[in-house]
Structure formats: structure tokens, C-alpha cells
Enzyme design. Structure first.
Site, PDB file in Angstrom:
ATOM      1  N   GLU A  27       4.456   5.314  -0.294  1.00  0.00           N
ATOM      2  CA  GLU A  27       4.160   6.677   0.201  1.00  0.00           C
ATOM      3  C   GLU A  27       2.819   6.718   0.927  1.00  0.00           C
ATOM      4  O   GLU A  27       1.899   7.449   0.553  1.00  0.00           O
ATOM      5  CB  GLU A  27       4.174   7.684  -0.957  1.00  0.00           C
ATOM      6  CG  GLU A  27       5.540   7.775  -1.615  1.00  0.00           C
ATOM      7  CD  GLU A  27       5.692   8.897  -2.645  1.00  0.00           C
ATOM      8  OE1 GLU A  27       6.799   9.374  -2.835  1.00  0.00           O
ATOM      9  OE2 GLU A  27       4.688   9.298  -3.251  1.00  0.00           O
ATOM     10  N   GLU A  49      13.503   5.832  -3.466  1.00  0.00           N
ATOM     11  CA  GLU A  49      13.203   6.688  -4.627  1.00  0.00           C
ATOM     12  C   GLU A  49      14.005   7.967  -4.494  1.00  0.00           C
ATOM     13  O   GLU A  49      14.022   8.584  -3.421  1.00  0.00           O
ATOM     14  CB  GLU A  49      11.714   7.070  -4.688  1.00  0.00           C
ATOM     15  CG  GLU A  49      10.790   5.975  -5.129  1.00  0.00           C
ATOM     16  CD  GLU A  49       9.365   6.473  -5.366  1.00  0.00           C
ATOM     17  OE1 GLU A  49       9.187   7.634  -5.786  1.00  0.00           O
ATOM     18  OE2 GLU A  49       8.443   5.678  -5.126  1.00  0.00           O
TER      19      GLU A  49
HETATM   20  C1  BGP Z   1       6.571   9.341  -6.131  1.00  0.00           C
HETATM   21  C2  BGP Z   1       5.871   8.066  -6.540  1.00  0.00           C
HETATM   22  C3  BGP Z   1       6.295   7.468  -7.822  1.00  0.00           C
HETATM   23  C4  BGP Z   1       6.854   8.436  -8.792  1.00  0.00           C
HETATM   24  C5  BGP Z   1       7.708   9.528  -8.243  1.00  0.00           C
HETATM   25  C6  BGP Z   1       8.091  10.603  -9.210  1.00  0.00           C
HETATM   26  O1  BGP Z   1       5.678  10.148  -5.486  1.00  0.00           O
HETATM   27  O2  BGP Z   1       6.016   7.092  -5.543  1.00  0.00           O
HETATM   28  O3  BGP Z   1       5.307   6.596  -8.285  1.00  0.00           O
HETATM   29  O4  BGP Z   1       6.420   8.462 -10.043  1.00  0.00           O
HETATM   30  O5  BGP Z   1       7.087  10.124  -7.149  1.00  0.00           O
HETATM   31  O6  BGP Z   1       6.986  11.392  -9.489  1.00  0.00           O
HETATM   32  P1  BGP Z   1       6.520  11.757 -10.938  1.00  0.00           P
HETATM   33  O7  BGP Z   1       6.418  10.491 -11.673  1.00  0.00           O
HETATM   34  O8  BGP Z   1       5.240  12.435 -10.756  1.00  0.00           O
HETATM   35  O9  BGP Z   1       7.570  12.666 -11.479  1.00  0.00           O
END
Ligand code: BGP
Length: 471
Positions: free
Chosen positions: A173, A365
Site C-alpha cells: 500500500e 487483500e
Molecule cells: C491493509 C494492510 C494490512 C491489513 C489490512 C486490514 O491496509 O495492508 O496490513 O491489516 O489492511 O486492516 P486491519 O488489520 O486494520 O483490519
């Protein structure tokens, strides 16, 4: 076999990051990363040193249980597994000249395990885990010297693993830098915030470092495919007013500029205008410009949610969100953490990125963070996570729509395929996995793993190459 829009060879799998899964924060010669002093996630205060309330220090102990975890991924039929290498395992402080062999050896073992199960690795070189020393002594990515340190790190990885890893992502990201300077760029945040001049310079340094990594991969590991990774966020105008449409375009530009540079090899005009209007003059050398022309092979992205945008200051309220919140969209429901759920947005993003960049796309993701309840059914502990199945099903159906629009999609790795520590809140109760991990927000729990209902559901999706989805 029923009809499926998913092509043969579509890569199905899951995704994690070292700092959220491994634990063992001080073992195997590892140095500290910025995450080791972020006990409350992005918005909480940082600590001076690692504190026991930081769940990431133990994570889900994947450092010791990777073989068991990978065997479970194989049981679901994963064809690909995305994970990140912890920079501070390889270069504990970040500025050493020689890598830490014990750190490299750990990832060799992970790769051995994946190979054993026929799972393709997809490696993120830097996922929100800049070595802490680089943050504290150098000011993180505001400092040009980080380009050289990252270059050495990337070269070390390509030399060691280049023949075993085909898919690489340079920065997780990368477009989050301005929103989360410490987590994303190792930039200490003084009272009053980081001056914009420094933030944009840091952005430039990361973009150059990413392009240099691509250049090095071409030399050292010619078979490797290097991609960038951005968070995606469809932005809808809150009303049909042209002013709202312009507000959307400008907000979109702020997110898309990173992909534009990675795919076109130069800064777009709208970005240069932003710099001019902000009075920012970036230090860009001729060598930088040349480096940036090393464009990526593919574009990967995360997708969780969409937002709305308005030009009307009285309607501009900030909602919750992944990296950036936005104006809540009155037509959508939200997760327990306030992230608005929008499967159609994924089709829109896939079409937008394909039309704009004409590079193969990889969804690396996607998923639903939710509180799960462990129950016992027929003597087996499990979670009946129909809400997660519904979320994933509806998003995958939209991937199917995009495939029918002829968008080139290489694969899909759902986020947090096993429960891990959340990036934004540092909780374990914000769970994404197909596999439940017995660990609680207060650090208690056995760390045992249990298959959730979604585990069998995803295995069916993979086995049928998407035909089992409810379209
Ligand atoms: C993204 C990141 C991850 C991740 C995911 C979910 O922004 O790349 O590392 O964790 O989001 O977010 P969260 O864990 O805050 O729910």
C-alpha cells in the site's frame, strides 16, 4: 463442471504480513521494526520500547508454527500464498552492509514448506515494517539514504530467493504514506505533524526505491515479476453535482498517482500541479528520473471498502476506513469497525485499473474483519462465520463480472487467511481468517488453530475454480 468466469491457472490463496503474524520479534537476530513500538495500531500513541501489551511481539507465533499453518493453507488448496519478509530480520538495523543469515534461513524454510505443497509464493518486500533504527536515526523515508538501504535489502532478497519466488511486491500500500507516515514510511511524527514538503519528498524516495528494485530484479532474477501494491478505494460523488464530481476526481488522483508512476514511469501533470499549488519543490535528480522508467510487470492492490466525497464542507464528515476514511455512503452497510461494505466497488476498481494501466492485476487483500465466536459442533471447535462467507462470495462474484469484462486478473489472495493482529487497531479480535487462532486481545489463549466454516467453503471455491460461488 459448472461454468465459471475464472480462467484456468487463476491463482487462489491468502495473504499475511510478517509483523502481524510472525511474533518472535527479538529472535533469530531480528532487530526492532516500527511495529514493535506501535501497541495500539495506526492511531494509537507509539511506545518508547516494545511493551508487553503489543500483540505483534508474539503475533500468532507463526515464526515457530509456519509449517502447521502452511499445511492448513495447502488443505484449502491454496495455489499462492502472499507473505512479507521482515526487513529487520534481514538487516536488523537497516543500515548494515551484511545481512543476517539466520533471518534469510527462516524464509528459506518457509519457501521449502510452500514448495513441498506446491504453493506459489508472492512476497512483499516491505509491509509496514521499516527497521526502527532507520526511523529514529534517519527520519525514515524522508531521508534519501533509505533508497540505498532498501536497494541493498531488495538485492539481497532477489539474489537469495530470486530463483524460487516469481511474484514480488515492492511496498505494501505505497499510497498510504501521506496518511500513515510512521507505519508506512518510518517517519517519526512531531507535534503538529510532518511538514508536507518532507512527506512528498519521502513519497518520491519510495517511488524511486521501488523502481530501482524493479531494475535490480531484471538483472539479478530475470524470471521474477515485480508489481507495485496500492490500496484501492472507489470514491463516489455524494450528489450528482459537478463540484462533487471534481472533488472525487481530485481525491482519486491522490490515490492513483502512485500507480500512474509505477506503470508510466513519470509523474502525471495533475500531480505536478498539486505540488506547484502547495509550493512544494521536490528534489528529483536525473538519475531518479531514469530510475522511475523501470515500470512494473503487474499491479496488485487491496480492496476492502469504498467511500463518498463531497465539495460541500458542511457535509464533509470523516468516516472510518482502511488507511483513509471518507464521507459515509448512505446506500451502504458497514462492518463492525465502520468499513463500508461494497462488493460492486471491486468490479469498478478492477475495470478502472485495467482501463487506466493495462497491466495484469492481482487482488492481494480483501476480506471482512469481524468478531468471531468459537463454538463446539460434533466435538470439533469451529466458528459459524456465514457473514464472512457472504462477504467473500459477493466480492468474488464481482471479480467474475470483471473477468467477463475482459479484465486481466492473475489471482486473488484474501487478507488474513489465518487470524492475525490487525494493522489499524492492533487487536486480535478483528479477525479475517478461515482459521481461528486462540489468542485474545489481552494476550491470553493457547494459540491453537481451528478450521472455521469458511475454511471448507473456500476449499470448495478453489477446487471448483469459482464455480461453487453463489452468483
Ligand atoms: C491493509 C494492510 C494490512 C491489513 C489490512 C486490514 O491496509 O495492508 O496490513 O491489516 O489492511 O486492516 P486491519 O488489520 O486494520 O483490519
Amino acid at each position: 463442471m459448472k461454468n465459471t468466469p475464472f480462467p484456468d491457472g487463476f491463482l487462489w490463496g491468502g495473504s499475511t504480513a510478517a509483523n502481524q503474524i510472525e511474533g518472535a520479534y527479538d529472535q533469530g537476530g531480528k532487530g526492532l521494526s516500527v511495529q514493535d513500538v506501535m501497541p495500539r495500531g495506526i492511531s494509537g500513541p507509539r511506545s518508547e520500547t516494545p511493551t508487553p501489551d503489543n500483540l505483534k511481539l508474539v503475533g500468532i507465533d507463526h515464526y515457530h508454527r509456519y509449517a502447521e499453518d502452511i499445511a492448513l493453507f495447502a488443505e484449502m488448496g491454496f495455489g499462492v500464498y502472499r507473505f512479507s519478509i521482515a526487513w529487520s530480520r534481514i538487516f536488523p538495523k537497516g543500515d548494515e552492509t551484511e545481512p543476517n543469515e539466520e533471518g534469510l534461513a527462516f524464509y528459506d524454510r518457509v519457501l521449502d514448506e510452500l514448495e513441498k505443497h506446491g504453493i506459489e509464493p508472492l512476497v512483499t518486500i516491505s509491509h509496514y515494517e521499516t527497521p526502527l533504527h532507520l526511523a529514529e536515526q534517519y527520519g525514515g523515508w524522508t531521508n534519501r539514504e533509505l533508497i540505498g538501504f532498501y536497494e541493498r535489502y531488495a538485492r539481497t532478497l532477489f539474489e537469495r530467493f530470486g530463483s524460487r519466488v516469481k511474484y514480488w511486491l515492492t511496498f505494501n500500500e505505497i499510497n498510504s504514506l501521506l496518511h500513515a507516515p510512521f507505519m508506512s514510511g518510518g517517519i517519526p511524527i512531531p507535534e503538529g505533524g510532518v511538514p508536507e514538503q518532507q512527506l512528498y519528498q519521502a513519497m518520491h524516495h519510495e517511488l524511486v526505491a521501488s523502481a530501482r528494485a524493479t531494475r535490480i530484479a531484471r538483472e539479478v532474477a530475470p524470471e521474477a515479476k515485480v508489481g507495485c501494491m496500492v490500496f484501492s478505494m472507489p470514491i463516489y460523488p455524494l450528489t450528482p453535482s459537478p463540484d462533487d464530481a471534481v472533488a472525487v476526481m481530485e481525491a482519486d488522483h491522490g490515490n492513483l498517482v502512485y500507480g500512474d508512476v509505477h506503470t508510466r514511469g513519470a509523474y502525471p501533470g495533475y500531480f505536478l500541479r498539486t505540488l506547484r499549488e502547495k509550493g512544494i519543490e521536490l528534489e528529483i535528480t536525473d538519475q531518479d528520473r531514469d530510475d522511475l522508467t523501470n515500470t512494473v510487470d503487474f499491479v496488485s492492490f487491496s480492496y476492502y471498502m469504498s467511500i463518498a466525497e463531497t465539495a460541500d464542507p458542511s457535509k464533509k464528515v470523516a468516516g472510518e476506513g482502511n488507511i483513509m476514511g471518507g464521507v459515509p455512503n448512505p446506500t451502504l452497510e458497514a462492518s463492525e469497525w465502520g468499513w463500508q461494505i461494497d462488493p460492486v466497488g471491486l468490479r469498478l476498481v478492477l475495470n478502472q485499473f485495467w482501463d487506466r494501466w493495462q497491466k495484469p492485476l492481482f487482488i492481494v487483500e480483501n476480506g471482512l474483519g469481524a468478531r468471531d465466536q468459537l463454538v463446539e459442533i460434533d466435538g470439533e471447535k469451529t466458528v459459524v462465520d456465514d457473514y464472512r462467507i457472504a462477504y467473500l462470495n459477493d466480492h468474488l462474484v464481482q471479480v467474475g463480472e470483471a473477468l467477463q469484462d475482459d479484465v486481466d486478473v492473475l489471482g486473488y489472495t484474501s487478507w488474513g487467511c489465518i487470524d492475525i493482529v490487525s494493522a489499524s487497531t492492533a487487536q486480535l479480535s478483528k479477525r479475517y481468517g478461515f482459521i481461528y487462532v486462540d489468542r485474545n486481545d489481552d494476550g491470553t489463549g493457547t494459540l491453537d488453530r481451528y478450521r472455521k466454516k469458511s475454511f471448507g467453503w473456500y476449499a470448495d471455491v478453489i477446487r471448483s475454480n469459482g464455480a461453487s460461488l453463489s452468483f
